[in-house]
Design an enzyme around this catalytic site. Structure first.
Site, short mmCIF file in Angstrom:
data_model
loop_
_atom_site.label_atom_id
_atom_site.label_comp_id
_atom_site.label_asym_id
_atom_site.label_seq_id
_atom_site.Cartn_x
_atom_site.Cartn_y
_atom_site.Cartn_z
N MET A 58 31.37 88.07 -93.77
CA MET A 58 31.06 89.90 -93.94
C MET A 58 32.21 90.90 -94.31
O MET A 58 32.55 91.89 -95.31
CB MET A 58 31.32 90.11 -92.46
CG MET A 58 32.13 90.25 -91.43
SD MET A 58 33.86 91.12 -91.17
CE MET A 58 33.17 92.45 -90.60
N TYR A 59 33.18 89.70 -94.74
CA TYR A 59 34.84 90.11 -95.17
C TYR A 59 34.57 90.66 -97.05
O TYR A 59 33.84 90.11 -98.05
CB TYR A 59 35.82 89.40 -95.74
CG TYR A 59 36.32 88.73 -94.33
CD1 TYR A 59 36.01 89.53 -93.23
CD2 TYR A 59 37.14 88.17 -94.51
CE1 TYR A 59 36.71 89.54 -92.07
CE2 TYR A 59 37.94 87.33 -93.10
CZ TYR A 59 37.39 88.39 -91.47
OH TYR A 59 38.53 88.04 -90.21
N SER A 60 34.31 92.39 -96.91
CA SER A 60 34.45 92.72 -98.69
C SER A 60 32.75 92.60 -99.42
O SER A 60 31.73 92.24 -100.16
CB SER A 60 35.16 92.01 -99.40
OG SER A 60 36.43 92.45 -99.52
N LEU A 61 31.92 92.63 -97.46
CA LEU A 61 30.32 90.80 -98.05
C LEU A 61 30.49 90.45 -98.74
O LEU A 61 29.50 90.42 -99.61
CB LEU A 61 29.95 92.90 -98.44
CG LEU A 61 29.18 94.35 -97.23
CD1 LEU A 61 28.49 95.41 -98.13
CD2 LEU A 61 29.21 93.57 -96.01
#
Length: 325
Positions: A58-61
């Site tokens: 989910m980091y920076s999608l």
């Protein structure tokens, strides 16, 4: 750089982990570095002996995983680095694009491997506890991920100790792959993990890789009694919900005082304290300026005396348990 076993496994990890949440795309969070700005941090971390890199889908999608994968492929041999990623948070609008169902886990591991450009991750972690999926379903799916060779080990992140105990027990009686690590919030102004989770991890031989060792910058210096705030701190509502009690500022002031006496940075003292704590394996550090990375590595060589440790801990007051959902 020193290396240490991750819990009771034979896996050797550096005493610091580079957290990759800060690298990806500024379109996700304004403080995140874009790819070209990020790459020097990965290269320098490797030069300093860091072999452990932690990201999440989910980091920076997903972009953080892409940046991580490309940088490590360019600057390191795959067998020389430990890549960790996580699953749980929404990756799209659909009802099955989040959580810890078998469907989402199987989709997510394949997506992470594709973005990381690798056949396997060393550590696959559940980012949070899923209250909508039976833990047995999650553990069975994670076991299949390990048995398929897509992950070498599995880990967990912030949850209650009773939940972690249940998961460890179920894995044991079913013969499933067991969690080998716990990524939890732990720092000088949030020490609630000392009550149950850390003793459990020590007893079970679980590696502890704390997140937010500097309390999202709160312990990086300059707060003290004056309660000064950086631009990011003023806009970080999440941090204000976790910290910013009067006693927290007293702790920060003590960190600043000891740092000044030693001629080092406050962030280094806060990190050194964490490295002194029983059971702690490899705190996850974030860096958006190169000096932050280099100072963090230097902190691994700081030995705090007993009176300094006592002074750092004296002002702490209990906090409400946070970020377990």
């Amino acid at each position: 750089m020193d290396y240490i076993n991750l819990g009771k496994t034979g896996l050797k990890v550096s005493r610091l982990t580079l957290g990759m949440m800060s690298y990806g795309t500024s379109k996700w969070r304004e403080w995140v570095l874009d790819e070209e700005e990020s790459r020097p941090f990965v290269r320098r971390a490797l030069e300093l002996g860091i072999n452990f890199f932690d990201t999440a889908d989910m980091y920076s999608l997903g972009m953080s995983e892409e940046v991580t994968g490309r940088a490590l492929a360019d600057f390191a041999q795959r067998d020389d680095v430990i890549i960790a990623t996580k699953v749980f948070s929404p990756m799209g609008p659909g009802p099955n694009q989040k959580g810890l169902s078998r469907k989402h886990i199987m989709q997510s591991i394949d997506g992470s491997l594709r973005r990381l450009k690798t056949d396997y991750v060393d550590l696959y972690q559940i980012h949070r506890w899923d209250y909508e999926t039976p833990i047995e379903e999650t553990l069975d799916a994670l076991n299949d991920v390990v048995r398929s060779g897509k992950a070498r080990y599995i880990g967990a992140s912030s949850m209650f100790a009773y939940q972690f105990t249940r998961a460890l027990y179920l894995s044991r009686i079913h013969g499933w792959a067991q969690f080998v690590s716990m990524q939890n919030q732990y720092n000088l102004v949030y020490r609630e993990e000392e009550r149950e989770m850390l003793p459990l991890c020590i007893e079970e031989g679980i590696g502890v890789i704390p997140w937010s060792p500097l309390a999202r910058g709160f312990l990086a210096g300059g707060r003290g009694a004056e309660k000064n705030e950086t631009t990011r701190a003023r806009s970080d509502i999440y941090a204000h919900n976790l910290y910013y009690k009067d006693a927290d500022f007293a702790v920060a002031a003590q960190v600043d005082e000891i740092a000044a006496k030693r001629g080092v940075k406050s962030a280094q003292i806060a990190l050194a304290w964490l490295l002194h704590r029983p059971g702690v394996t490899s705190p996850i550090i974030g860096a958006t300026k190169m000096y932050q990375l280099e100072e963090a590595v230097s902190a691994t060589g700081i030995h705090l005396e007993a009176d300094e440790l006592a002074a750092l801990e004296a002002a702490y007051i209990p906090h409400a348990v946070a970020d377990h959902d």
